[in-house]
Design a protein around this motif. Structure first.
Motif, short mmCIF file in Angstrom:
data_model
loop_
_atom_site.label_atom_id
_atom_site.label_comp_id
_atom_site.label_asym_id
_atom_site.label_seq_id
_atom_site.Cartn_x
_atom_site.Cartn_y
_atom_site.Cartn_z
N GLY A 144 15.61 -4.28 -14.67
CA GLY A 144 14.63 -3.24 -14.39
C GLY A 144 13.24 -3.60 -14.86
N VAL A 145 13.15 -4.21 -16.05
CA VAL A 145 11.85 -4.64 -16.57
C VAL A 145 11.25 -5.72 -15.68
CG1 VAL A 145 10.72 -5.84 -18.49
CG2 VAL A 145 12.33 -3.99 -18.96
N ASP A 146 12.07 -6.68 -15.27
CA ASP A 146 11.57 -7.78 -14.44
C ASP A 146 11.06 -7.29 -13.10
OD1 ASP A 146 12.27 -9.50 -16.47
OD2 ASP A 146 14.11 -10.21 -15.54
N VAL A 147 11.83 -6.39 -12.46
CA VAL A 147 11.43 -5.89 -11.14
C VAL A 147 10.16 -5.06 -11.23
CG1 VAL A 147 12.08 -4.37 -9.23
CG2 VAL A 147 13.76 -5.96 -10.18
N HIS A 148 10.08 -4.18 -12.23
CA HIS A 148 8.89 -3.33 -12.36
C HIS A 148 7.67 -4.15 -12.81
CE1 HIS A 148 11.78 -0.06 -11.97
NE2 HIS A 148 10.74 0.73 -11.71
N SER A 149 7.90 -5.20 -13.58
CA SER A 149 6.78 -6.08 -13.93
C SER A 149 6.27 -6.80 -12.70
CB SER A 149 7.25 -7.10 -14.99
OG SER A 149 7.60 -6.47 -16.19
N ALA A 150 7.19 -7.22 -11.83
CA ALA A 150 6.78 -7.88 -10.58
C ALA A 150 6.06 -6.89 -9.67
CB ALA A 150 8.01 -8.46 -9.87
N LEU A 151 6.52 -5.64 -9.63
CA LEU A 151 5.84 -4.61 -8.85
C LEU A 151 4.42 -4.40 -9.36
CD1 LEU A 151 8.68 -1.99 -8.39
CD2 LEU A 151 7.28 -2.89 -6.53
N ASN A 152 4.30 -4.33 -10.68
CA ASN A 152 2.98 -4.13 -11.29
C ASN A 152 2.05 -5.29 -10.98
OD1 ASN A 152 1.28 -2.50 -12.94
ND2 ASN A 152 1.58 -3.92 -14.64
N ALA A 153 2.58 -6.52 -11.03
CA ALA A 153 1.79 -7.69 -10.71
C ALA A 153 1.37 -7.71 -9.25
CB ALA A 153 2.55 -8.97 -11.06
N ALA A 154 2.27 -7.24 -8.36
CA ALA A 154 1.95 -7.21 -6.93
C ALA A 154 0.82 -6.21 -6.66
CB ALA A 154 3.19 -6.82 -6.13
N ASP A 202 0.81 -1.22 0.00
CA ASP A 202 0.00 0.00 0.00
C ASP A 202 0.84 1.27 0.00
OD1 ASP A 202 0.97 -0.06 2.58
OD2 ASP A 202 -0.97 -0.39 3.53
N ARG A 203 2.17 1.14 0.10
CA ARG A 203 3.05 2.30 0.04
C ARG A 203 3.69 2.47 -1.32
NH1 ARG A 203 7.19 1.93 4.87
NH2 ARG A 203 8.01 3.72 3.72
N ILE A 204 3.36 1.61 -2.27
CA ILE A 204 3.93 1.69 -3.62
C ILE A 204 3.06 2.60 -4.48
CG2 ILE A 204 4.58 0.37 -5.66
CD1 ILE A 204 4.97 -2.06 -3.87
N ASP A 205 3.71 3.49 -5.21
CA ASP A 205 3.00 4.43 -6.10
C ASP A 205 2.82 3.77 -7.47
OD1 ASP A 205 2.11 6.47 -7.74
OD2 ASP A 205 3.38 7.99 -6.80
N PRO A 206 1.60 3.45 -7.87
CA PRO A 206 1.38 2.78 -9.17
C PRO A 206 1.88 3.59 -10.36
CG PRO A 206 -0.59 2.66 -7.79
CD PRO A 206 0.34 3.61 -7.12
N SER A 207 1.77 4.91 -10.29
CA SER A 207 2.21 5.73 -11.42
C SER A 207 3.72 5.66 -11.62
CB SER A 207 1.79 7.19 -11.21
OG SER A 207 2.38 7.73 -10.03
N LEU A 208 4.47 5.60 -10.51
CA LEU A 208 5.92 5.48 -10.61
C LEU A 208 6.32 4.10 -11.15
CD1 LEU A 208 7.14 7.22 -7.32
CD2 LEU A 208 7.15 8.13 -9.65
N VAL A 209 5.55 3.08 -10.78
CA VAL A 209 5.82 1.73 -11.30
C VAL A 209 5.63 1.70 -12.82
CG1 VAL A 209 5.07 -0.68 -11.27
CG2 VAL A 209 5.24 0.60 -9.13
N GLN A 210 4.54 2.29 -13.30
CA GLN A 210 4.28 2.31 -14.73
C GLN A 210 5.35 3.11 -15.48
OE1 GLN A 210 2.06 0.58 -16.33
NE2 GLN A 210 1.09 -0.26 -14.50
N LYS A 211 5.75 4.23 -14.89
CA LYS A 211 6.80 5.04 -15.52
C LYS A 211 8.12 4.28 -15.58
CE LYS A 211 9.13 9.53 -15.18
NZ LYS A 211 10.49 8.95 -15.33
N GLY A 212 8.46 3.62 -14.46
CA GLY A 212 9.70 2.85 -14.45
C GLY A 212 9.69 1.71 -15.45
N LEU A 213 8.54 1.04 -15.57
CA LEU A 213 8.42 -0.07 -16.52
C LEU A 213 8.59 0.43 -17.95
CD1 LEU A 213 7.85 -3.03 -17.08
CD2 LEU A 213 5.40 -2.52 -16.97
N ALA A 214 7.98 1.57 -18.25
CA ALA A 214 8.11 2.14 -19.60
C ALA A 214 9.55 2.56 -19.88
CB ALA A 214 7.16 3.33 -19.75
#
Length: 205
Positions: A192-202, A159-171
């Motif tokens: 970087g892609v793998d970690v941000h994809s895992a963040l997005n999935a979480a 709940d402390r992860i910012d979804p917008s930053l995750v999407q930006k990092g993935l892009a």
């Protein structure tokens, strides 16, 4: 791999042993209380009879709790990071860890296991409540006495992860991966892609 399991767990001894099968001890067979190495102590006394034998790390460890005769109703969880303890001796119903082999659910009475963790969602379930963390990597040590010790390099509540930053990092990392020219650049971008994809999935899970 599974076909080799009997060979790894049980070793046949030929020759003078007459082909007897001798099983290797499991961790659950190890005594709960530390056992003194009598051979080492005896050898030490021969060399330095006036000095006490040095203490080993095992001497400073608390005895391992014995394996209960029946499966307990709760799983005791310890979840630690290099800089703090997130969960200490908390009794829960279940914990799900992101093992490298896939999401692994751990209930009371789970077989003793060591699992390497990959970037992903770790969830701790107690009744109707579920506390979720994103972990970067680490290990989960599941003991036969229904105690789970989880060690992570980094972890943050979902709940402390910012979804917008995750999407930006993935892009950004996806773009870097497509434009990478060296093996090092490709490897860094892929991580970087793998970690941000895992963040997005979480976040979506």
């Amino acid at each position: 791999m599974y076909r080799q399991a009997p060979r790894l767990l049980i070793r046949a001894l030929d020759g003078g042993c007459g082909g007897r099968l001798i099983g290797r001890a499991f961790s659950t067979d190890v005594p709960a209380a530390p056992v003194e190495d009598s051979a080492f102590v005896e050898a030490w006394k021969k060399v330095a009879p006036n000095l006490e034998p040095p203490k080993t790390p095992l001497s400073f460890m608390k005895p391992r709790p014995p394996t209960p005769s029946s499966i307990p109703s709760k799983l005791t969880v310890n979840f630690v990071l290099p800089y703090q303890s997130e969960i200490s001796n908390k009794e829960v119903d279940m914990v799900i860890v992101p093992a490298t082999t896939g999401q692994m659910g751990v209930l009371p009475g789970h077989v003793a296991t060591i699992a390497e963790l990959k970037p992903g969602l770790l969830s701790v379930h107690d009744g109707n409540e579920a506390t979720k963390y994103f972990v970067s990597s680490g290990f989960a040590f599941i003991h036969a006495n229904s105690i789970a010790d989880i060690v992570a390099v980094e972890a943050v509540p979902v709940d402390r992860i910012d979804p917008s930053l995750v999407q930006k990092g993935l892009a950004d990392f996806t773009q870097k991966l497509s434009s990478a020219t060296t093996d090092l650049e490709k490897a860094e971008a892929q991580i970087g892609v793998d970690v941000h994809s895992a963040l997005n999935a979480a976040l979506s899970g």
